[in-house]
Design a protein around this motif. Structure first.
Motif, PDB file in Angstrom:
ATOM      1  N   LYS A 157     -21.005  -6.834  -0.714  1.00  0.00           N
ATOM      2  CA  LYS A 157     -21.014  -5.373  -0.661  1.00  0.00           C
ATOM      3  C   LYS A 157     -19.595  -4.818  -0.585  1.00  0.00           C
ATOM      4  O   LYS A 157     -19.255  -3.843  -1.242  1.00  0.00           O
ATOM      5  N   LYS A 158     -18.763  -5.468   0.239  1.00  0.00           N
ATOM      6  CA  LYS A 158     -17.383  -5.009   0.399  1.00  0.00           C
ATOM      7  C   LYS A 158     -16.594  -5.174  -0.896  1.00  0.00           C
ATOM      8  O   LYS A 158     -15.820  -4.304  -1.295  1.00  0.00           O
ATOM      9  N   LYS A 159     -16.796  -6.317  -1.574  1.00  0.00           N
ATOM     10  CA  LYS A 159     -16.079  -6.556  -2.829  1.00  0.00           C
ATOM     11  C   LYS A 159     -16.450  -5.526  -3.882  1.00  0.00           C
ATOM     12  O   LYS A 159     -15.608  -5.061  -4.652  1.00  0.00           O
ATOM     13  N   LYS A 160     -17.722  -5.166  -3.923  1.00  0.00           N
ATOM     14  CA  LYS A 160     -18.170  -4.167  -4.893  1.00  0.00           C
ATOM     15  C   LYS A 160     -17.488  -2.836  -4.628  1.00  0.00           C
ATOM     16  O   LYS A 160     -17.005  -2.170  -5.543  1.00  0.00           O
ATOM     17  N   THR A 161     -17.424  -2.460  -3.348  1.00  0.00           N
ATOM     18  CA  THR A 161     -16.744  -1.213  -2.974  1.00  0.00           C
ATOM     19  C   THR A 161     -15.266  -1.290  -3.304  1.00  0.00           C
ATOM     20  O   THR A 161     -14.683  -0.342  -3.843  1.00  0.00           O
ATOM     21  N   ASP A 162     -14.624  -2.430  -2.982  1.00  0.00           N
ATOM     22  CA  ASP A 162     -13.197  -2.596  -3.252  1.00  0.00           C
ATOM     23  C   ASP A 162     -12.896  -2.527  -4.746  1.00  0.00           C
ATOM     24  O   ASP A 162     -11.904  -1.915  -5.170  1.00  0.00           O
ATOM     25  N   GLU A 163     -13.729  -3.176  -5.547  1.00  0.00           N
ATOM     26  CA  GLU A 163     -13.518  -3.152  -6.993  1.00  0.00           C
ATOM     27  C   GLU A 163     -13.618  -1.733  -7.535  1.00  0.00           C
ATOM     28  O   GLU A 163     -12.819  -1.308  -8.359  1.00  0.00           O
ATOM     29  N   ASN A 164     -14.609  -0.987  -7.062  1.00  0.00           N
ATOM     30  CA  ASN A 164     -14.793   0.381  -7.528  1.00  0.00           C
ATOM     31  C   ASN A 164     -13.666   1.303  -7.081  1.00  0.00           C
ATOM     32  O   ASN A 164     -13.364   2.290  -7.746  1.00  0.00           O
ATOM     33  N   SER A 165     -13.050   0.978  -5.943  1.00  0.00           N
ATOM     34  CA  SER A 165     -11.987   1.836  -5.419  1.00  0.00           C
ATOM     35  C   SER A 165     -10.618   1.519  -6.013  1.00  0.00           C
ATOM     36  O   SER A 165      -9.669   2.283  -5.822  1.00  0.00           O
ATOM     37  N   LYS A 166     -10.492   0.403  -6.734  1.00  0.00           N
ATOM     38  CA  LYS A 166      -9.188   0.021  -7.289  1.00  0.00           C
ATOM     39  C   LYS A 166      -8.647   1.065  -8.256  1.00  0.00           C
ATOM     40  O   LYS A 166      -7.463   1.411  -8.225  1.00  0.00           O
ATOM     41  N   ASP A 167      -9.518   1.563  -9.129  1.00  0.00           N
ATOM     42  CA  ASP A 167      -9.073   2.569 -10.100  1.00  0.00           C
ATOM     43  C   ASP A 167      -8.576   3.826  -9.388  1.00  0.00           C
ATOM     44  O   ASP A 167      -7.568   4.418  -9.788  1.00  0.00           O
ATOM     45  N   PHE A 168      -9.290   4.223  -8.348  1.00  0.00           N
ATOM     46  CA  PHE A 168      -8.886   5.399  -7.573  1.00  0.00           C
ATOM     47  C   PHE A 168      -7.526   5.158  -6.923  1.00  0.00           C
ATOM     48  O   PHE A 168      -6.654   6.041  -6.934  1.00  0.00           O
ATOM     49  N   PHE A 169      -7.333   3.952  -6.385  1.00  0.00           N
ATOM     50  CA  PHE A 169      -6.053   3.626  -5.745  1.00  0.00           C
ATOM     51  C   PHE A 169      -4.912   3.673  -6.760  1.00  0.00           C
ATOM     52  O   PHE A 169      -3.840   4.210  -6.483  1.00  0.00           O
ATOM     53  N   TRP A 170      -5.157   3.136  -7.957  1.00  0.00           N
ATOM     54  CA  TRP A 170      -4.121   3.178  -8.988  1.00  0.00           C
ATOM     55  C   TRP A 170      -3.840   4.616  -9.437  1.00  0.00           C
ATOM     56  O   TRP A 170      -2.715   4.965  -9.772  1.00  0.00           O
ATOM     57  N   GLN A 171      -4.857   5.452  -9.430  1.00  0.00           N
ATOM     58  CA  GLN A 171      -4.635   6.866  -9.761  1.00  0.00           C
ATOM     59  C   GLN A 171      -3.716   7.521  -8.734  1.00  0.00           C
ATOM     60  O   GLN A 171      -2.854   8.336  -9.095  1.00  0.00           O
ATOM     61  N   GLY A 183       0.085   8.644  -9.719  1.00  0.00           N
ATOM     62  CA  GLY A 183       0.174  10.100  -9.761  1.00  0.00           C
ATOM     63  C   GLY A 183      -0.659  10.745 -10.843  1.00  0.00           C
ATOM     64  O   GLY A 183      -0.486  11.927 -11.147  1.00  0.00           O
ATOM     65  N   SER A 184      -1.576   9.982 -11.442  1.00  0.00           N
ATOM     66  CA  SER A 184      -2.395  10.545 -12.522  1.00  0.00           C
ATOM     67  C   SER A 184      -3.506  11.445 -11.980  1.00  0.00           C
ATOM     68  O   SER A 184      -4.126  12.194 -12.727  1.00  0.00           O
ATOM     69  N   LEU A 185      -3.746  11.367 -10.660  1.00  0.00           N
ATOM     70  CA  LEU A 185      -4.738  12.243 -10.042  1.00  0.00           C
ATOM     71  C   LEU A 185      -4.011  13.117  -9.021  1.00  0.00           C
ATOM     72  O   LEU A 185      -3.525  12.637  -8.007  1.00  0.00           O
ATOM     73  N   LYS A 186      -3.955  14.404  -9.302  1.00  0.00           N
ATOM     74  CA  LYS A 186      -3.203  15.325  -8.443  1.00  0.00           C
ATOM     75  C   LYS A 186      -4.069  16.417  -7.834  1.00  0.00           C
ATOM     76  O   LYS A 186      -3.602  17.168  -6.979  1.00  0.00           O
ATOM     77  N   ASN A 187      -5.311  16.535  -8.279  1.00  0.00           N
ATOM     78  CA  ASN A 187      -6.179  17.592  -7.784  1.00  0.00           C
ATOM     79  C   ASN A 187      -6.629  17.275  -6.350  1.00  0.00           C
ATOM     80  O   ASN A 187      -7.358  16.307  -6.132  1.00  0.00           O
ATOM     81  N   PRO A 188      -6.207  18.073  -5.356  1.00  0.00           N
ATOM     82  CA  PRO A 188      -6.543  17.776  -3.952  1.00  0.00           C
ATOM     83  C   PRO A 188      -8.041  17.683  -3.693  1.00  0.00           C
ATOM     84  O   PRO A 188      -8.487  16.821  -2.923  1.00  0.00           O
ATOM     85  N   ASP A 239       2.663  13.884   4.117  1.00  0.00           N
ATOM     86  CA  ASP A 239       1.413  14.331   4.736  1.00  0.00           C
ATOM     87  C   ASP A 239       0.384  14.780   3.703  1.00  0.00           C
ATOM     88  O   ASP A 239      -0.613  15.407   4.047  1.00  0.00           O
ATOM     89  N   SER A 240       0.625  14.456   2.431  1.00  0.00           N
ATOM     90  CA  SER A 240      -0.319  14.812   1.378  1.00  0.00           C
ATOM     91  C   SER A 240      -0.574  13.610   0.470  1.00  0.00           C
ATOM     92  O   SER A 240       0.375  12.963   0.016  1.00  0.00           O
ATOM     93  N   PRO A 241      -1.831  13.308   0.177  1.00  0.00           N
ATOM     94  CA  PRO A 241      -2.130  12.179  -0.725  1.00  0.00           C
ATOM     95  C   PRO A 241      -1.638  12.404  -2.150  1.00  0.00           C
ATOM     96  O   PRO A 241      -1.514  11.441  -2.910  1.00  0.00           O
ATOM     97  N   THR A 242      -1.324  13.646  -2.515  1.00  0.00           N
ATOM     98  CA  THR A 242      -0.797  13.912  -3.859  1.00  0.00           C
ATOM     99  C   THR A 242       0.620  13.348  -4.017  1.00  0.00           C
ATOM    100  O   THR A 242       1.113  13.234  -5.133  1.00  0.00           O
ATOM    101  N   LEU A 243       1.264  12.984  -2.897  1.00  0.00           N
ATOM    102  CA  LEU A 243       2.639  12.471  -2.944  1.00  0.00           C
ATOM    103  C   LEU A 243       2.710  10.956  -2.732  1.00  0.00           C
ATOM    104  O   LEU A 243       3.790  10.395  -2.590  1.00  0.00           O
ATOM    105  N   ILE A 244       1.554  10.308  -2.718  1.00  0.00           N
ATOM    106  CA  ILE A 244       1.524   8.845  -2.559  1.00  0.00           C
ATOM    107  C   ILE A 244       2.297   8.169  -3.683  1.00  0.00           C
ATOM    108  O   ILE A 244       2.995   7.170  -3.467  1.00  0.00           O
ATOM    109  N   SER A 245       2.200   8.717  -4.889  1.00  0.00           N
ATOM    110  CA  SER A 245       2.905   8.118  -6.031  1.00  0.00           C
ATOM    111  C   SER A 245       4.418   8.147  -5.823  1.00  0.00           C
ATOM    112  O   SER A 245       5.129   7.225  -6.247  1.00  0.00           O
ATOM    113  N   ASP A 246       4.936   9.193  -5.174  1.00  0.00           N
ATOM    114  CA  ASP A 246       6.373   9.261  -4.894  1.00  0.00           C
ATOM    115  C   ASP A 246       6.780   8.160  -3.924  1.00  0.00           C
ATOM    116  O   ASP A 246       7.816   7.503  -4.112  1.00  0.00           O
TER     117      ASP A 246
END
Length: 416
Positions: free
Chosen positions: A151-165, A169-174, A278-285
């Motif tokens: 179950k954890k691996k399935k969640t982790d795999e699905n969240s990888k794309d979000f983490f890379w976004q 910095g390809s995802l900026k919408n708060p 203090d903003s996830p939109t700046l994680i890419s920086d």
């Protein structure tokens, strides 16, 4: 001690209940039992609470084994044995970490460790029957942990794309970030920063597993997500305030590199942090900054040997951009050109002397001690440097530019 033939029920009867699993094992062994996952988070613990020790109490309260207990077990050699073998082991009490006598076994699927079973034996005389019960218990627990892991691996795999976004910095919408973070149970509130560790040794599944293991077991960390990318381990950290974040960064790099060195003999492991935001939109920086620290540490290994934080790069933050601009404009520092020519003709060391003098903040005694020469010798060289390069050491602007140009010049020479 209840042996297999006298069991009132089998482990299989409670496979869907982790709490039932721990209670079942505790009843058969007649002592308190704790089941942990591979990173020492509690999966289940028995309700047998007679004469429990401090280590067990702290583990149950935190839902995770305290770091000082894990460290003590590594130093004593028990954790190494559990990692190396699927046989149960006897662990004698360690007063310094509040741990009483234990019977322990690693829970595995083939060679992969899924978790651990710990039985607090106290004064119980461990027999071959106990050992066999532990082995049978490990087989039953493995079924539960495998399902939990799937179950954890399935969640982790699905969240990888979000983490890379987030990293790219390809995802900026708060609002979208908030929605995705909730979906994948990622807490992005508070202070966030990215760390990158670069491995020079050959990577393997065992190394990756141990790296993940350490990121989970170092108690001061709050890691939101992690991922391996080639030779790099990328981590997203979170804290509630900036002061904690800065302290955590230094402590984590020190602890992580030290334990990788102790346990896997990794001598050359580099780590770097970006700035805290203090903003996830700046994680890419923060991610780009961590990568830049690693890049600059490779280029300027002497000057940046002890630097792992983007904030501490100082003038090095912009050194490559300045070098590119100088190259574009065909810029040359006349003072350094004259000193270089003089060194080549006279076989002297004026350029090196100048660099050490500037690095030591114009302190003659420190510079002389660093070069293992007398202060009179250094003063003579500085006099020649002033004359040949037409340099005024009282001019802060000129000294700053000289230092930057020296760094760029030395890096260019290494690339030749």
């Amino acid at each position: 001690m209840k042996h297999s033939s006298h069991k009132t029920y089998s482990y299989k009867d409670v496979i869907d209940s982790p709490e039932g699993l721990a209670d079942s094992i505790a009843e058969i062994l007649a002592c308190p039992v704790t089941i942990e996952d591979a990173n020492h988070h509690i999966v289940s613990y028995s309700k047998h609470e007679k004469n429990v020790d401090n280590a067990r109490t702290a583990t149950i309260m935190r839902r995770k084994v305290p770091e000082h207990v894990i460290n003590g077990l590594w130093k004593q050699g028990s954790m190494a044995k559990l990692f190396e073998s699927d046989e149960p082991i006897v662990v004698h009490k360690i007063d310094t970490i509040g741990l009483g006598d234990r019977l322990a076994i690693s829970v595995r699927k083939d060679n992969e460790i899924l978790g651990f079973i710990w039985a607090q034996t106290n004064d119980l005389s461990v027999t071959s029957g106990h050992l066999e019960e532990m082995k049978e218990a490990a087989q039953s627990v493995s079924h539960h942990l495998l399902r939990q892991q799937a179950k954890k691996k399935k969640t982790d795999e699905n969240s990888k794309d979000f983490f890379w976004q987030l990293l790219t910095g390809s995802l900026k919408n708060p609002a979208e970030i908030k929605r995705m973070a909730k979906k994948y149970h990622m807490n992005l509130q508070g202070q966030l920063c990215v760390a990158v560790f670069e491995f020079t040794e050959e990577m393997s599944q065992a190394v990756e597993r141990h790296a993940y293991y350490l990121t989970e077991t170092l108690h001061q960390t709050r890691i939101v997500h992690r991922i391996f990318d080639g030779q790099q381990l990328i981590l997203l950290f979170r804290t509630d305030n900036k002061e904690d974040a800065n302290e955590m960064k230094q402590a984590f790099i020190r602890e992580f590199t030290q334990k990788m060195k102790e346990r896997l003999h990794f001598e050359d492991l580099k780590g770097a942090f970006g700035l805290v935001y203090d903003s996830p939109t700046l994680i890419s920086d923060s991610y780009k900054q961590a990568l830049k620290v690693l890049e600059l540490k490779e280029q300027y290994s002497t000057g940046l040997h002890h630097v792992d934080n983007y904030q501490d790069l100082g003038v090095y933050q912009f050194i490559n951009e300045l070098a590119a601009l100088q190259k574009k404009e065909n810029y040359k520092n006349d003072a350094l050109t004259h000193l270089k020519t003089y060194d080549e003709c006279q076989n002297s060391m004026l350029l090196e002397t100048l660099k050490v003098f500037l690095e030591k903040n114009s302190n003659v005694h420190q510079a002389a001690a660093h070069m293992h020469i007398h202060t009179n010798t250094l003063n003579y060289r500085l006099k020649r440097i002033k004359e040949i390069g037409n340099i005024d050491f009282k001019d802060v602007n000129q000294k700053t530019m000289l230092y930057l140009d020296l760094l760029i010049y030395e890096n260019e020479q290494e690339d030749l």
